[in-house]
Design an enzyme around this catalytic site. Structure first.
Site, PDB file in Angstrom:
ATOM      1  N   LYS A  73     -43.573  49.217 -55.809  1.00 14.36           N
ATOM      2  CA  LYS A  73     -43.639  48.784 -54.418  1.00 14.36           C
ATOM      3  C   LYS A  73     -44.876  47.922 -54.256  1.00 14.36           C
ATOM      4  CE  LYS A  73     -43.595  52.211 -51.546  1.00 14.36           C
ATOM      5  NZ  LYS A  73     -43.812  53.251 -50.550  1.00 14.36           N
ATOM      6  N   CYS A  90     -49.121  36.285 -45.612  1.00 15.41           N
ATOM      7  CA  CYS A  90     -47.823  35.706 -45.959  1.00 15.41           C
ATOM      8  C   CYS A  90     -46.685  36.667 -45.626  1.00 15.41           C
ATOM      9  CB  CYS A  90     -47.798  35.377 -47.462  1.00 15.41           C
ATOM     10  SG  CYS A  90     -46.213  34.745 -48.028  1.00 15.41           S
ATOM     11  N   CYS A  92     -43.414  35.182 -46.208  1.00 11.23           N
ATOM     12  CA  CYS A  92     -42.279  34.542 -46.880  1.00 11.23           C
ATOM     13  C   CYS A  92     -42.206  34.914 -48.366  1.00 11.23           C
ATOM     14  CB  CYS A  92     -42.352  33.020 -46.735  1.00 11.23           C
ATOM     15  SG  CYS A  92     -43.591  32.222 -47.782  1.00 11.23           S
ATOM     16  N   CYS A 101     -51.486  33.812 -46.774  1.00 13.04           N
ATOM     17  CA  CYS A 101     -50.638  32.626 -46.645  1.00 13.04           C
ATOM     18  C   CYS A 101     -51.357  31.418 -47.242  1.00 13.04           C
ATOM     19  CB  CYS A 101     -50.363  32.370 -45.156  1.00 13.04           C
ATOM     20  SG  CYS A 101     -49.514  30.821 -44.805  1.00 13.04           S
ATOM     21  N   HIS A 105     -44.787  28.573 -47.104  1.00 15.30           N
ATOM     22  CA  HIS A 105     -43.638  28.830 -46.220  1.00 15.30           C
ATOM     23  C   HIS A 105     -43.031  27.526 -45.709  1.00 15.30           C
ATOM     24  CE1 HIS A 105     -47.198  28.849 -43.496  1.00 15.30           C
ATOM     25  NE2 HIS A 105     -46.369  28.135 -42.741  1.00 15.30           N
TER      26      HIS A 105
HETATM   27 FE1  FES Z   1     -45.789  32.766 -46.952  1.00 12.79          FE
HETATM   28 FE2  FES Z   1     -47.221  31.164 -45.410  1.00 12.79          FE
HETATM   29  S1  FES Z   1     -45.998  32.787 -44.825  1.00 12.79           S
HETATM   30  S2  FES Z   1     -47.050  31.118 -47.541  1.00 12.79           S
END
Ligand code: FES
Length: 125
Positions: A73, A90, A92, A101, A105
């Site tokens: 996990k 982040c 994504c 991040c 994204h």
């Molecule tokens: Fe994943 Fe920005 S939300 S790189």
């Protein structure tokens, strides 16, 4: 087992042989309401089997493509006092600086038609 055997050996073949399947494409357009209604069980079985097959063999696309894949996990923990005035996390799963991040994204959203973005935490002023 007798009832199941009877359904498979007698009722199903009788049902199938009595279906009003036309001999030409144009024949499908001349079928009546009663004809279409008699084919509902067939369409339900074929549709159900098709959907079950699709669910079984559909390609899997994990949310996390490659971050810490050997871990059971992925968990990251921070003390809020250590985050400074602002931190962008982040969501994504494409950042090379995960869990932070790095702007990846944007490219992900463009190629996948998505709209994910970071979680931004600001210190109250
Ligand atoms: Fe994943 Fe920005 S939300 S790189």
């Amino acid at each position: 087992m007798e009832p199941v055997s009877r359904i498979v050996k007698e009722h199903v073949p009788n049902y199938l042989s009595n279906l009003p399947v036309p001999n030409s494409i144009g024949g499908w357009f001349r079928l009546g309401v009663k004809d279409w209604l008699s084919m509902i069980p067939l369409f339900a079985v074929v549709g159900g089997a098709s959907y079950a097959t699709y669910r079984l063999f559909r390609p899997k696309s994990p949310v996390n493509p490659d971050i810490k894949k050997t871990d059971a996990k992925v968990v990251d923990s921070f003390n809020i006092e250590d985050l400074g005035d602002k931190a962008a996390f982040c969501r994504c799963w494409r950042s090379s600086k995960f869990p932070y991040c790095d702007g990846a994204h944007g490219k992900y959203n463009k190629t996948h038609g998505d709209n994910v973005g970071p979680l931004i935490i600001n210190k109250k002023k």
